[in-house]
Design a protein around this motif. Structure first.
Motif, PDB file in Angstrom:
ATOM      1  N   SER A   1      -4.207   1.911  -7.451  1.00 18.59           N
ATOM      2  CA  SER A   1      -5.472   1.666  -6.187  1.00 18.59           C
ATOM      3  C   SER A   1      -4.996   0.700  -6.139  1.00 18.59           C
ATOM      4  CB  SER A   1      -6.842   1.612  -7.154  1.00 18.59           C
ATOM      5  OG  SER A   1      -6.427   1.401  -8.939  1.00 18.59           O
TER       6      SER A   1
ATOM      7  N   LEU B   1       0.679  -1.172  -0.141  1.00 19.31           N
ATOM      8  CA  LEU B   1      -0.206  -0.477   0.239  1.00 19.31           C
ATOM      9  C   LEU B   1       0.615   1.151  -0.028  1.00 19.31           C
ATOM     10  CD1 LEU B   1      -2.337  -0.992   2.766  1.00 19.31           C
ATOM     11  CD2 LEU B   1      -3.143  -0.633  -0.118  1.00 19.31           C
TER      12      LEU B   1
ATOM     13  N   CYS C   1      -7.732  -3.167  -3.910  1.00 18.48           N
ATOM     14  CA  CYS C   1      -8.907  -3.506  -3.136  1.00 18.48           C
ATOM     15  C   CYS C   1      -8.700  -4.312  -1.716  1.00 18.48           C
ATOM     16  CB  CYS C   1     -10.283  -3.783  -3.980  1.00 18.48           C
ATOM     17  SG  CYS C   1     -10.543  -2.846  -4.889  1.00 18.48           S
TER      18      CYS C   1
ATOM     19  N   LEU D   1      -8.142   0.597   5.752  1.00 14.38           N
ATOM     20  CA  LEU D   1      -8.970  -0.801   4.603  1.00 14.38           C
ATOM     21  C   LEU D   1      -9.743  -2.228   5.270  1.00 14.38           C
ATOM     22  CD1 LEU D   1      -5.998  -0.601   2.460  1.00 14.38           C
ATOM     23  CD2 LEU D   1      -8.809   0.013   2.292  1.00 14.38           C
TER      24      LEU D   1
ATOM     25  N   CYS E   1     -11.024   4.477   1.153  1.00 15.99           N
ATOM     26  CA  CYS E   1     -10.690   4.756   1.834  1.00 15.99           C
ATOM     27  C   CYS E   1      -9.744   5.388   2.183  1.00 15.99           C
ATOM     28  CB  CYS E   1     -10.446   2.963   2.832  1.00 15.99           C
ATOM     29  SG  CYS E   1     -12.029   2.093   2.706  1.00 15.99           S
ATOM     30  N   GLY E   2      -8.327   5.717   1.291  1.00 15.15           N
ATOM     31  CA  GLY E   2      -7.558   5.791   1.658  1.00 15.15           C
ATOM     32  C   GLY E   2      -5.779   4.577   1.206  1.00 15.15           C
ATOM     33  N   TYR E   3      -5.351   4.953   1.713  1.00 13.72           N
ATOM     34  CA  TYR E   3      -3.821   3.641   1.996  1.00 13.72           C
ATOM     35  C   TYR E   3      -3.685   3.313   3.486  1.00 13.72           C
ATOM     36  CZ  TYR E   3      -3.399   5.254  -3.459  1.00 13.72           C
ATOM     37  OH  TYR E   3      -3.414   5.887  -4.436  1.00 13.72           O
TER      38      TYR E   3
ATOM     39  N   SER F   1     -12.008  -0.259  -0.878  1.00 15.55           N
ATOM     40  CA  SER F   1     -11.516   0.101  -1.907  1.00 15.55           C
ATOM     41  C   SER F   1     -10.995   1.407  -1.597  1.00 15.55           C
ATOM     42  CB  SER F   1     -12.511   0.566  -3.126  1.00 15.55           C
ATOM     43  OG  SER F   1     -10.710   0.919  -4.055  1.00 15.55           O
ATOM     44  N   THR F   2      -9.335   0.924  -1.661  1.00 14.61           N
ATOM     45  CA  THR F   2      -8.194   2.611  -1.339  1.00 14.61           C
ATOM     46  C   THR F   2      -8.993   4.338  -2.136  1.00 14.61           C
ATOM     47  OG1 THR F   2      -6.964   2.268  -3.569  1.00 14.61           O
ATOM     48  CG2 THR F   2      -6.084   1.296  -1.341  1.00 14.61           C
TER      49      THR F   2
ATOM     50  N   GLU G   1       0.556   3.882  -3.116  1.00 12.25           N
ATOM     51  CA  GLU G   1       0.283   5.829  -2.725  1.00 12.25           C
ATOM     52  C   GLU G   1       1.168   6.228  -3.088  1.00 12.25           C
ATOM     53  OE1 GLU G   1      -0.075   8.175   1.986  1.00 12.25           O
ATOM     54  OE2 GLU G   1       1.114   6.435   1.661  1.00 12.25           O
TER      55      GLU G   1
END
Length: 591
Positions: free
Chosen positions: A452, A443, A454, A560, A553-555, A549-550, A447
């Protein structure tokens, strides 16, 4: 979602206090005009009459300028013991190391080393703890003082129990039982055996050793140890679905627990009370007891007690239709469960890394038993000291030859262990700890390049029924078949691991939420269409899937995991065998 045992384990409390009470030399009580004797008497009363012990510490502190160097070091040791008793393990560790390194008193250093060993375990510094255990084992042959030797044997029993080496833990406890020094009783060795038997699931409420340990600790006036064993019995009653007996026991020992004011016992008794009330159908009192336990916990604590308290609250709120509260408690439960699983994994890996030394300890067990016999002969037959010393040297040479032999063998197995330590033994995919660390690393890389991904949680539905109906062999076949199906639908760049029990985690690289939903639904459909052979009949199974998913929700791996777990929870609650994911506006949608 897979579940850990809902039982709060009172024997984790013995890890916080067993070593705080191991040596109690017997000296006559004198006035404060004799500080050394006063300190000895205070040490004797630590667990027998803890309030009086605290008062004596306060009194002797007023006389500190009059104490000589030896007396001041003994006072520092007792202060460190009290600090550990109160639960401040970090502060007490500093004090114990000071005693070990600078007191110049070998007996006092041995006592402090035993307490430090336990401190490292409680602070989850397992590699240091197991390394210290090995060093103490190597020092054991040179320690002839009966009290110090008694401490180290019981310490080794506790540490091996902590590492899951039940048989060895019982063996060391019995060795300590064979050399109980003057002023000691069978309370502690029997307590160590009860602890190992309990953690090894070899104990029932009717086991004779339970009553034997209770009688010994009561006769020795050891209320803290006695309460630990009573709480163990209460937990066994709950395991055996006898909540009425557990409640009656908790009511009977409540005054003793309050009088000692020992935090782990106060916490575990409240959690056991919440469990008993819940089993008896008294939701109001169960909620009250569980909330009381949470209120007395420390920020950031991770324990089976807190996990069980949240589990009780979750089921109560869910039963009463308070879904928002139920979800909140469930998230706390998952956090505690994850923390416990990570802790167990870290502890196991640390123990395996020190495996060569632990195996050496196994080889030395018989030698140490003979040395115990030698020490008993030395105490009774001082005139034969020279003959005993010669036999002692021979035994050490035998142990040394055995150690060298096993070190050669273990060197060859280290490479294979390093390779296998990251994989799950049953399925051959990443285990929980390594999946999480690899996912976090991936992740961070995504970033940086704004890619992206999941995170997918897959949990088999009604898996317990498969084990109960068809047996664990069929259950293992279901798990392996599930792994094969998932691998078929995954790309080489995707991460795949077993999170625990029947739950799996997948990190899909360079994958949008829409693509992730399609892949997850294909996996779900393939699992639903699959079956395994169960004694001539086809056993079908299904899975519920949660996805985060990023893009939404972000990284952050923690976020996550939380969102994927919430989606999985929704899939379970919505009827199972479905895929649910969060959307860009934060809602949960079904595939």
């Amino acid at each position: 979602m897979s579940r850990l045992s809902s039982r709060a384990t009172p024997w984790l409390a013995i890890a916080a206090m067993a070593w705080c009470a191991l040596v109690q030399p017997v000296h006559a009580t004198t006035s404060i005009t004799h500080p050394a004797q006063f300190l000895d008497q205070a040490e004797k009363l630590r667990t027998a009459d803890h309030p009086q012990f605290v008062r004596m510490l306060e009194q002797i502190h007023q006389e500190t300028p009059r104490l000589n160097a030896s007396e001041q070091w003994q006072l520092r040791y007792l202060d460190a013991w009290e600090t550990m008793y109160e639960g401040n393990y970090a502060k007490s560790e500093i004090a114990f190391r000071d005693v070990i390194d600078h007191s110049g008193n070998t007996i006092l250093a041995a006592k402090a080393s035993g307490l430090l060993l336990n401190n490292l375990a409680l602070n989850r510094r397992y590699e240091e703890g197991f390394a210290l255990a090995n060093r103490l084992t190597s020092d054991l042959p040179s320690i002839s003082d009966p009290n110090a030797r008694f401490i180290l044997l019981t310490n080794l029993s506790q540490m091996l129990d902590f590492a899951g080496q039940i048989d060895l833990a019982i063996q060391y406890a019995r060795m300590a039982q064979d050399i109980v020094p003057r002023g000691e009783s069978l309370c502690r060795p029997l307590s160590m055996q009860v602890a190992a038997l309990y953690n090894g699931k070899r104990l029932t409420s009717s086991s004779p050793i339970l009553q034997q340990a209770i009688d010994s600790c009561s006769a020795a006036r050891e209320p803290v140890f006695t309460n630990v064993i009573w709480l163990t019995l209460g937990s066994l009653y709950l395991d055996e679905n006898q909540p009425d007996k557990a409640m009656a026991l908790l009511d009977r020992i409540a005054p003793a627990i309050i009088a000692n004011h020992y935090y782990p016992h106060m916490l575990s008794s409240q959690v056991e009370r919440a469990q008993a009330y819940a089993k008896l159908g008294n939701d109001q009192e169960a909620r009250k007891a569980a909330l009381t336990a949470l209120a007395m916990s420390h920020p950031g604590d991770i324990s089976e007690w807190l996990m069980t308290a949240y589990d009780v609250l979750y089921h109560i709120e869910k039963k009463n239709g308070h879904n928002a509260n139920a979800l909140s408690y469930y998230e706390h439960y998952v956090a505690q469960s994850t923390g416990n699983l990570n802790d167990i994994t870290a502890r196991t890996l640390a123990y395996e890394m020190a495996q060569q030394h632990t195996l050496v300890q196994k080889l030395e067990t018989e030698t140490l038993s003979k040395q115990n016999n030698i020490l008993r002969l030395e105490q009774a037959l001082d005139k034969k000291a020279v003959e005993t010393s010669r036999l002692y040297i021979v035994l050490l040479l035998v142990a040394l030859v055995s150690i060298i032999y096993w070190l050669f063998r273990l060197k060859r197995s280290q490479l294979r262990f390093k390779q296998l330590s990251s994989l799950d033994g049953l399925t051959g995919i990443l285990n929980h700890q390594n999946f999480m660390s690899e996912a976090d690393r991936a992740l961070h890389a995504l970033e940086k390049k704004q890619g992206s991904a999941c995170l997918v949680y897959v949990d088999l539905d009604y898996f317990k029924q498969v084990n109960d109906t068809h047996g664990h062999a069929v259950g293992d076949a279901v798990l392996r078949r599930t792994v094969a199906i998932c691998r078929h639908h995954l790309r080489p760049t995707d991460l795949f691991g077993r999170l625990g029990g029947e739950e799996f985690g997948i990190l899909l690289h360079d994958c949008s939420s829409h693509q992730g939903m399609a892949i997850a639904d294909r996996i779900r459909g393939a699992i639903e269409a699959a079956s395994v052979d169960g004694d001539g009949s086809a056993v079908s199974f299904s899975a519920s899937v949660g996805l985060a998913s990023t893009n939404v929700c972000g990284y952050s791996l923690q976020k996550l995991c939380r969102e994927a777990d919430a989606a999985l929870y929704r899939a379970k609650r919505s009827g199972r065998n479905r895929v649910i994911a969060n959307t860009e506006n934060g809602d949960l949608v079904e595939a």
